[in-house]
Design a protein around this motif. Structure first.
Motif, mmCIF file in Angstrom:
data_model
loop_
_atom_site.group_PDB
_atom_site.id
_atom_site.type_symbol
_atom_site.label_atom_id
_atom_site.label_comp_id
_atom_site.label_asym_id
_atom_site.label_seq_id
_atom_site.Cartn_x
_atom_site.Cartn_y
_atom_site.Cartn_z
ATOM 1 N N VAL A 98 0.831 -1.207 0.000
ATOM 2 C CA VAL A 98 0.000 0.000 0.000
ATOM 3 C C VAL A 98 0.866 1.258 0.000
ATOM 4 O O VAL A 98 0.606 2.209 -0.744
ATOM 5 C CB VAL A 98 -0.951 0.010 1.215
ATOM 6 C CG1 VAL A 98 -1.673 1.351 1.326
ATOM 7 C CG2 VAL A 98 -1.967 -1.109 1.092
ATOM 8 N N SER A 99 1.921 1.269 0.821
ATOM 9 C CA SER A 99 2.750 2.475 0.933
ATOM 10 C C SER A 99 3.502 2.770 -0.363
ATOM 11 O O SER A 99 3.465 3.904 -0.865
ATOM 12 C CB SER A 99 3.732 2.332 2.097
ATOM 13 O OG SER A 99 4.581 1.226 1.898
ATOM 14 N N PHE A 100 4.161 1.780 -0.920
ATOM 15 C CA PHE A 100 4.876 2.015 -2.159
ATOM 16 C C PHE A 100 3.908 2.221 -3.327
ATOM 17 O O PHE A 100 4.234 2.902 -4.300
ATOM 18 C CB PHE A 100 5.846 0.871 -2.452
ATOM 19 C CG PHE A 100 7.125 0.965 -1.670
ATOM 20 C CD1 PHE A 100 8.092 1.898 -1.998
ATOM 21 C CD2 PHE A 100 7.354 0.137 -0.584
ATOM 22 C CE1 PHE A 100 9.267 2.004 -1.262
ATOM 23 C CE2 PHE A 100 8.527 0.231 0.153
ATOM 24 C CZ PHE A 100 9.484 1.163 -0.190
ATOM 25 N N LEU B 120 1.857 8.967 -6.670
ATOM 26 C CA LEU B 120 2.370 10.341 -6.577
ATOM 27 C C LEU B 120 3.436 10.600 -7.636
ATOM 28 O O LEU B 120 3.487 11.689 -8.223
ATOM 29 C CB LEU B 120 2.946 10.593 -5.183
ATOM 30 C CG LEU B 120 1.973 10.622 -4.007
ATOM 31 C CD1 LEU B 120 2.728 10.802 -2.692
ATOM 32 C CD2 LEU B 120 0.949 11.731 -4.172
ATOM 33 N N ALA B 121 4.296 9.600 -7.872
ATOM 34 C CA ALA B 121 5.346 9.763 -8.876
ATOM 35 C C ALA B 121 4.775 9.737 -10.291
ATOM 36 O O ALA B 121 5.185 10.524 -11.147
ATOM 37 C CB ALA B 121 6.394 8.659 -8.704
ATOM 38 N N TYR B 122 3.811 8.850 -10.528
ATOM 39 C CA TYR B 122 3.232 8.701 -11.868
ATOM 40 C C TYR B 122 2.561 9.987 -12.334
ATOM 41 O O TYR B 122 2.649 10.373 -13.496
ATOM 42 C CB TYR B 122 2.230 7.546 -11.848
ATOM 43 C CG TYR B 122 1.627 7.232 -13.210
ATOM 44 C CD1 TYR B 122 2.394 6.608 -14.189
ATOM 45 C CD2 TYR B 122 0.306 7.552 -13.502
ATOM 46 C CE1 TYR B 122 1.852 6.315 -15.429
ATOM 47 C CE2 TYR B 122 -0.246 7.264 -14.729
ATOM 48 C CZ TYR B 122 0.532 6.641 -15.695
ATOM 49 O OH TYR B 122 -0.003 6.367 -16.929
ATOM 50 N N SER C 123 11.925 9.914 -4.850
ATOM 51 C CA SER C 123 11.588 10.629 -3.617
ATOM 52 C C SER C 123 10.184 10.264 -3.144
ATOM 53 O O SER C 123 9.938 10.106 -1.940
ATOM 54 C CB SER C 123 11.682 12.143 -3.837
ATOM 55 O OG SER C 123 12.997 12.519 -4.197
ATOM 56 N N ALA C 124 9.247 10.119 -4.086
ATOM 57 C CA ALA C 124 7.878 9.741 -3.729
ATOM 58 C C ALA C 124 7.842 8.360 -3.092
ATOM 59 O O ALA C 124 7.098 8.126 -2.134
ATOM 60 C CB ALA C 124 6.982 9.777 -4.967
ATOM 61 N N LEU C 125 8.649 7.435 -3.623
ATOM 62 C CA LEU C 125 8.657 6.066 -3.103
ATOM 63 C C LEU C 125 9.257 6.020 -1.697
ATOM 64 O O LEU C 125 8.690 5.405 -0.787
ATOM 65 C CB LEU C 125 9.436 5.154 -4.050
ATOM 66 C CG LEU C 125 8.839 4.993 -5.456
ATOM 67 C CD1 LEU C 125 9.788 4.227 -6.356
ATOM 68 C CD2 LEU C 125 7.492 4.282 -5.375
ATOM 69 N N TRP C 126 10.403 6.659 -1.498
ATOM 70 C CA TRP C 126 11.018 6.662 -0.169
ATOM 71 C C TRP C 126 10.158 7.435 0.819
ATOM 72 O O TRP C 126 10.045 7.056 1.982
ATOM 73 C CB TRP C 126 12.411 7.290 -0.243
ATOM 74 C CG TRP C 126 13.446 6.377 -0.810
ATOM 75 C CD1 TRP C 126 13.907 6.352 -2.091
ATOM 76 C CD2 TRP C 126 14.155 5.338 -0.136
ATOM 77 N NE1 TRP C 126 14.846 5.367 -2.251
ATOM 78 C CE2 TRP C 126 15.023 4.736 -1.070
ATOM 79 C CE3 TRP C 126 14.147 4.863 1.173
ATOM 80 C CZ2 TRP C 126 15.862 3.687 -0.736
ATOM 81 C CZ3 TRP C 126 14.977 3.815 1.513
ATOM 82 C CH2 TRP C 126 15.835 3.237 0.564
ATOM 83 N N GLY C 127 9.540 8.527 0.372
ATOM 84 C CA GLY C 127 8.707 9.325 1.261
ATOM 85 C C GLY C 127 7.430 8.632 1.674
ATOM 86 O O GLY C 127 6.783 9.041 2.637
ATOM 87 N N SER D 130 3.375 22.750 -2.069
ATOM 88 C CA SER D 130 2.408 22.590 -3.169
ATOM 89 C C SER D 130 1.924 21.145 -3.271
ATOM 90 O O SER D 130 0.818 20.882 -3.748
ATOM 91 C CB SER D 130 3.046 23.026 -4.490
ATOM 92 O OG SER D 130 4.065 22.114 -4.894
ATOM 93 N N ALA D 131 2.773 20.205 -2.806
ATOM 94 C CA ALA D 131 2.392 18.782 -2.835
ATOM 95 C C ALA D 131 1.648 18.357 -1.579
ATOM 96 O O ALA D 131 1.265 17.187 -1.462
ATOM 97 C CB ALA D 131 3.640 17.922 -3.012
ATOM 98 N N LEU D 132 1.421 19.285 -0.639
ATOM 99 C CA LEU D 132 0.837 18.939 0.658
ATOM 100 C C LEU D 132 -0.518 18.232 0.551
ATOM 101 O O LEU D 132 -0.734 17.221 1.229
ATOM 102 C CB LEU D 132 0.719 20.185 1.527
ATOM 103 C CG LEU D 132 0.166 19.977 2.938
ATOM 104 C CD1 LEU D 132 1.044 19.010 3.726
ATOM 105 C CD2 LEU D 132 0.079 21.312 3.680
#
Length: 361
Positions: free
Chosen positions: A105-107, A113-115, A123-127, A263-265
């Motif tokens: 679910v997390s990844f 988010l990355a797509y 960064s999206a994956l690690w975050g 902006s991504a918040l």
């Protein structure tokens, strides 16, 4: 790295450090006043962001950053005891089900988010990794991610999780006092200091990502499980490490980076909420299968990280060994699987990401 003037006088440097320290202590006091355990790192990080964006930044020496990595790693190694590992093996089926569900679910949310270009791929994956915020922040940069954005995502979720778990725990067990830091336990301080110094000096010389961190975990765990010595992590070691890590991350923020993060918040908040609710839903089957109470299962599956959950769990009537075991199993899984998933998935997303979804014209 933070942008600094070509040269700073000793007087100016001292004043900046004192200002950063004072602002950090004030921020930590505010967080601890509301019993937010992550405040020990969040406070210094926010203070450092304010200082860096205002143009009054300082520079944390790389040697101190490596030292803080080794101290954080000792905290992890001190929790990997034989009883915890036996409990993981005893509940291996439940552990595997819970860990893999949360990792997927997390990844998955990170990939979305990355797509859609909300946050850059790696960064999206690690975050989006579930828990272990300090560990993931330390490791991610070595694998090509932006530590500033990763820290923003992880610690924003830490705040949400800490609030949610604290509220649930207070409702279920009203009137219990919650400590600021998890108990440090008893250990051998001098061998631990030798381990920290050795790994912080040797680690940077190895061609391995996050070497001081991983080397200390490996050697500290071996030393503890074989009975050579028990790793000690007293508060006077942990608190400076939290401050140094918070400063190192926060001082890297610039105005444009902070604006992009903010902006991504909304998307980060939505993905964090999805992960929190998914972990809460997992508590029901975990409680039934492991024969533990629902609050223990909820705290065990919470994606807030081991420190936060242990602090909340330490003084309320829950199954703490089970909570620590499940949180530890997930932390180990994320440390091992994180690079294995983030690297290839990040490359694939860079090649197949959606065209810019918001037209500028």
């Amino acid at each position: 790295m933070p942008e600094l003037p070509p040269a700073l006088s000793l007087h100016t440097t001292i004043l900046r450090w004192l200002g950063l320290l004072g602002l950090s202590v004030l921020a930590v006091a505010v967080f601890l006043a509301v019993h937010l355990s992550a405040g020990m790192m969040l406070g210094p990080m926010i203070a450092a962001i304010i200082v860096a964006v205002s143009g009054h930044g300082v520079r944390v020496p790389k040697s101190l950053f490596s030292l803080s990595q080794a101290i954080i790693a000792c905290m992890v190694a001190s929790g990997l005891s034989a009883p915890v590992l036996r409990d993981i093996v005893q509940h291996s089926g439940i552990m595997l089900f819970s860990v893999l569900s949360v990792v997927v679910v997390s990844f998955g949310t990170g990939a979305v988010l990355a797509y859609f270009r909300v946050v850059p791929g790696t960064s999206a994956l690690w975050g989006s990794s579930p828990g272990g915020a300090s560990m993931m922040t330390l490791m991610c940069e070595a694998f090509g991610a932006d530590a500033r954005l990763v820290a923003f995502m992880l610690y924003f979720r830490v705040i949400l999780v800490a609030i949610a778990t604290s509220v649930v725990a207070r409702i279920v067990t009203a009137g219990h006092h919650v400590p600021y830091l998890p108990p440090s336990g008893v250990g051998d301080i001098y061998p631990t200091i030798a381990l920290i110094l050795g790994c912080s000096l040797l680690g940077p010389r190895l061609r391995i990502p996050a070497a001081p961190l991983l080397l200390t975990i490996l050697l500290g765990t071996i030393a503890k499980l074989t009975g050579i010595f028990t790793v000690a992590t007293p508060e006077w070691l942990r608190v400076p490490a939290y401050f140094l890590l918070g400063w190192t991350i926060g001082l890297r923020f610039t105005g444009p980076v902070l604006r992009h993060a903010l902006s991504a918040l909304p998307a980060v908040a939505l993905s964090s909420t999805i992960l929190i609710l998914t972990c809460a839903a997992l508590a029901f089957p975990v409680a039934r299968l492991a024969h533990v109470d629902l609050l223990s299962a909820y705290l065990a599956t919470s994606p807030g990280g081991l420190d936060t959950v242990v602090i909340i769990s330490a003084s309320i009537p829950v199954n703490l060994p089970f909570i620590v075991s499940l949180q530890t199993a997930r932390m180990i899984a994320v440390i091992v699987l994180g690079p294995m998933i983030a690297r290839p998935l990040g490359r694939w997303l860079e090649q197949h990401k959606r065209p810019q979804h918001i037209s500028s014209q």
